[in-house]
Motif scaffolding. Structure first.
Motif, mmCIF file in Angstrom:
data_model
loop_
_atom_site.group_PDB
_atom_site.id
_atom_site.type_symbol
_atom_site.label_atom_id
_atom_site.label_comp_id
_atom_site.label_asym_id
_atom_site.label_seq_id
_atom_site.Cartn_x
_atom_site.Cartn_y
_atom_site.Cartn_z
ATOM 1 N N ASN A 63 0.496 -25.553 -27.884
ATOM 2 C CA ASN A 63 -0.372 -24.662 -27.117
ATOM 3 C C ASN A 63 -1.814 -24.957 -27.515
ATOM 4 O O ASN A 63 -2.264 -24.550 -28.585
ATOM 5 C CB ASN A 63 0.000 -23.200 -27.422
ATOM 6 C CG ASN A 63 -0.899 -22.226 -26.693
ATOM 7 O OD1 ASN A 63 -1.697 -22.615 -25.846
ATOM 8 N ND2 ASN A 63 -0.781 -20.948 -27.019
ATOM 9 N N LYS B 110 -4.422 -23.899 -26.060
ATOM 10 C CA LYS B 110 -5.285 -22.743 -25.736
ATOM 11 C C LYS B 110 -6.547 -23.215 -24.991
ATOM 12 O O LYS B 110 -6.476 -24.109 -24.156
ATOM 13 C CB LYS B 110 -5.620 -21.960 -27.016
ATOM 14 C CG LYS B 110 -4.362 -21.600 -27.807
ATOM 15 C CD LYS B 110 -4.580 -20.602 -28.898
ATOM 16 C CE LYS B 110 -3.258 -20.352 -29.625
ATOM 17 N NZ LYS B 110 -3.319 -19.315 -30.621
ATOM 18 N N LYS C 107 -9.135 -24.581 -26.604
ATOM 19 C CA LYS C 107 -9.779 -25.087 -27.822
ATOM 20 C C LYS C 107 -10.460 -26.424 -27.661
ATOM 21 O O LYS C 107 -11.215 -26.825 -28.537
ATOM 22 C CB LYS C 107 -8.723 -25.208 -28.921
ATOM 23 C CG LYS C 107 -8.109 -23.895 -29.334
ATOM 24 C CD LYS C 107 -8.719 -23.412 -30.624
ATOM 25 C CE LYS C 107 -8.013 -22.168 -31.103
ATOM 26 N NZ LYS C 107 -8.125 -21.978 -32.513
ATOM 27 N N SER D 298 -5.509 -26.678 -21.273
ATOM 28 C CA SER D 298 -6.080 -25.617 -20.428
ATOM 29 C C SER D 298 -5.881 -26.003 -18.957
ATOM 30 O O SER D 298 -5.665 -27.173 -18.636
ATOM 31 C CB SER D 298 -7.573 -25.466 -20.730
ATOM 32 O OG SER D 298 -8.246 -26.643 -20.331
ATOM 33 N N GLN E 168 -0.432 -22.684 -19.566
ATOM 34 C CA GLN E 168 -0.525 -21.572 -20.519
ATOM 35 C C GLN E 168 -0.317 -20.211 -19.882
ATOM 36 O O GLN E 168 -0.280 -19.188 -20.570
ATOM 37 C CB GLN E 168 -1.880 -21.621 -21.216
ATOM 38 C CG GLN E 168 -2.095 -22.883 -22.016
ATOM 39 C CD GLN E 168 -3.489 -22.983 -22.595
ATOM 40 O OE1 GLN E 168 -4.231 -22.000 -22.670
ATOM 41 N NE2 GLN E 168 -3.867 -24.173 -23.010
ATOM 42 N N HIS F 214 1.881 -14.565 -23.574
ATOM 43 C CA HIS F 214 1.319 -14.855 -24.899
ATOM 44 C C HIS F 214 0.554 -13.619 -25.406
ATOM 45 O O HIS F 214 -0.107 -12.929 -24.641
ATOM 46 C CB HIS F 214 0.395 -16.072 -24.843
ATOM 47 C CG HIS F 214 0.056 -16.582 -26.198
ATOM 48 N ND1 HIS F 214 -0.913 -15.993 -26.979
ATOM 49 C CD2 HIS F 214 0.587 -17.586 -26.940
ATOM 50 C CE1 HIS F 214 -0.965 -16.631 -28.144
ATOM 51 N NE2 HIS F 214 -0.072 -17.595 -28.144
ATOM 52 N N GLU G 187 -2.139 -13.303 -26.899
ATOM 53 C CA GLU G 187 -3.578 -13.288 -26.628
ATOM 54 C C GLU G 187 -3.861 -12.761 -25.223
ATOM 55 O O GLU G 187 -4.871 -12.108 -24.988
ATOM 56 C CB GLU G 187 -4.161 -14.703 -26.827
ATOM 57 C CG GLU G 187 -4.241 -15.040 -28.314
ATOM 58 C CD GLU G 187 -4.189 -16.517 -28.638
ATOM 59 O OE1 GLU G 187 -4.330 -17.354 -27.730
ATOM 60 O OE2 GLU G 187 -3.990 -16.838 -29.830
ATOM 61 N N ARG G 188 -2.956 -13.028 -24.287
ATOM 62 C CA ARG G 188 -3.129 -12.487 -22.936
ATOM 63 C C ARG G 188 -2.779 -10.990 -22.903
ATOM 64 O O ARG G 188 -3.422 -10.203 -22.224
ATOM 65 C CB ARG G 188 -2.282 -13.257 -21.929
ATOM 66 C CG ARG G 188 -2.698 -14.714 -21.796
ATOM 67 C CD ARG G 188 -2.069 -15.354 -20.585
ATOM 68 N NE ARG G 188 -2.462 -14.683 -19.362
ATOM 69 C CZ ARG G 188 -3.601 -14.921 -18.705
ATOM 70 N NH1 ARG G 188 -4.432 -15.834 -19.119
ATOM 71 N NH2 ARG G 188 -3.875 -14.260 -17.599
ATOM 72 N N GLY H 223 0.293 -23.790 -32.330
ATOM 73 C CA GLY H 223 -1.098 -23.679 -31.896
ATOM 74 C C GLY H 223 -1.979 -24.607 -32.706
ATOM 75 O O GLY H 223 -2.096 -25.807 -32.435
#
Ligand code: PEP
Length: 259
Positions: free
Chosen positions: A6, A8, A10, A41, A62, A93, A95-96, A236
Motif C-alpha cells: 500500500n 498510500k 507517499k 495512488s 487504494q 482502510h 485512514e479512510r 505500508g
C-alpha cells in the motif's frame, strides 16, 4: 502467500515508476503460490500498469466508489479500475474511516461494487487503541465484518481478502506498539469464524484469505506469515523501499534477515 504493497499517497510519479521498475526486475523469480500486488495512488495507476506487463506483479487500487458509473463527481469507478488493469482494491482502510468518515455501510456497498466489476476486495478491518484497551476487539471485528459483508454473495470466480489491521499497530497512525503473533492469530481466528458464519467453510477455504497488516517489516514478517490463519501481509512503510520490500517477501518464507 500474498504480499500487498500500500503506497498510500507517499510517492510522486517518478519515484513510483522507479520503485515499480526495480521490483519487476528483482522479483522475476517468485515461488509458486506467491503473489505480489502494488497499490499506487490513483493518478499513477495507469502509468504503473504497462510496467507490470510480463511481470509477476499485479495491480491494486487504494479505494473505489460504490457505483460503477453516474453523476458522482470526483469519484473512482470500480469498472474503470478493472478496465485500467487493476485486479485488487483496498477497501475500508482505517485512514479512510478516520479522515473521510467512511462507514461500514458505505464499505459494504463498495465491496458489492468491487465484486460486480470483477475486482478482489481487500477489506481492512481492525480495532483502534481505545477499543483494544476497552476489550472491544471482538465486537469491533464482528460489527465491521457483519455490516460490510452481510448479503454479499461470492460467485464462482470471486475472491476476497480480509486484512486484519489493528489501527494501533499501523506505523503512521498507531501508538508505537507492534502486534504480537498471538494477538494476530487470535484476531485471525475470530475473523475465520465470522467468515464461516457468513459464507460457510467451503467458501472460506476456496475464496477467502485472511492477511495481516500493521508495521510489517523484514524482521517480523515471518512471525506473522507462519501463523496457520494468515495467508499474507499488507505492507505500508516497508513497501516503499525496494530492498526492504523484497526482503519482506524473502523473509516470509524463511529466507532473508530475521531478528
Ligand atoms: C497500512 O497502513 O495499511 C499499513 C499496513 O501500514 P504500515 O505497514 O506502514 O504499518
Amino acid at each position: 502467500m500474498i504480499f500487498i504493497a500500500n503506497w498510500k499517497m507517499k510517492m510522486g510519479l517518478s519515484a513510483t515508476l522507479e520503485l515499480t521498475r526495480t521490483l519487476t526486475r528483482q522479483l522475476r523469480q517468485l515461488p509458486d503460490g506467491t503473489e505480489v500486488v502494488v497499490c499506487p495512488s490513483y493518478l499513477n495507476l495507469t502509468s504503473v500498469f504497462p510496467l507490470l506487463k510480463g511481470s509477476r506483479l499485479q495491480l491494486g487500487a487504494q479505494d473505489c466508489f460504490w457505483e460503477a458509473q453516474g453523476a458522482f463527481t470526483g469519484e473512482i469507478s470500480p469498472r474503470d479500475l478493472q478496465e485500467q488493469g487493476c485486479r485488487f482494491v483496498i477497501l475500508g482502510h482505517s485512514e479512510r474511516r478516520l479522515h473521510l468518515n467512511e462507514t461500514d455501510e458505505q464499505i459494504h456497498r463498495k465491496v458489492e461494487a468491487a465484486l460486480a466489476s470483477s475486482l478482489v476486495p481487500v477489506l481492512c478491518i481492525g480495532e483502534n487503541y481505545e477499543q483494544r484497551a476497552g476489550n472491544q476487539k471482538d465486537n469491533v471485528l464482528i460489527r465491521q465484518m457483519q455490516v460490510a459483508l452481510q448479503g454479499v454473495a461470492l460467485g464462482a470466480d470471486d475472491r476476497m481478502i480480509i486484512a486484519y489491521e489493528p489501527v494501533w499497530a499501523i506505523s503512521t497512525g498507531g501508538v508505537g506498539i507492534e502486534a504480537t503473533p498471538q494477538e494476530v492469530q487470535y484476531a485471525g481466528e475470530v475473523i475465520r469464524h465470522i467468515v464461516i458464519d457468513l459464507f460457510g467453510k467451503a467458501t472460506l477455504d476456496q475464496k477467502v484469505q485472511i492477511i495481516y497488516g500493521g508495521s510489517v517489516h523484514s524482521g517480523n514478517v515471518r512471525a506473522f506469515t507462519s501463523l496457520p490463519v494468515i495467508s499474507g501481509v499488507l505492507v505500508g512503510g516497508a513497501s516503499l523501499k525496494a530492498d526492504e520490500f523484497i526482503q519482506v517477501i524473502a523473509a516470509a518464507s524463511g529466507g532473508g534477515n530475521q531478528q
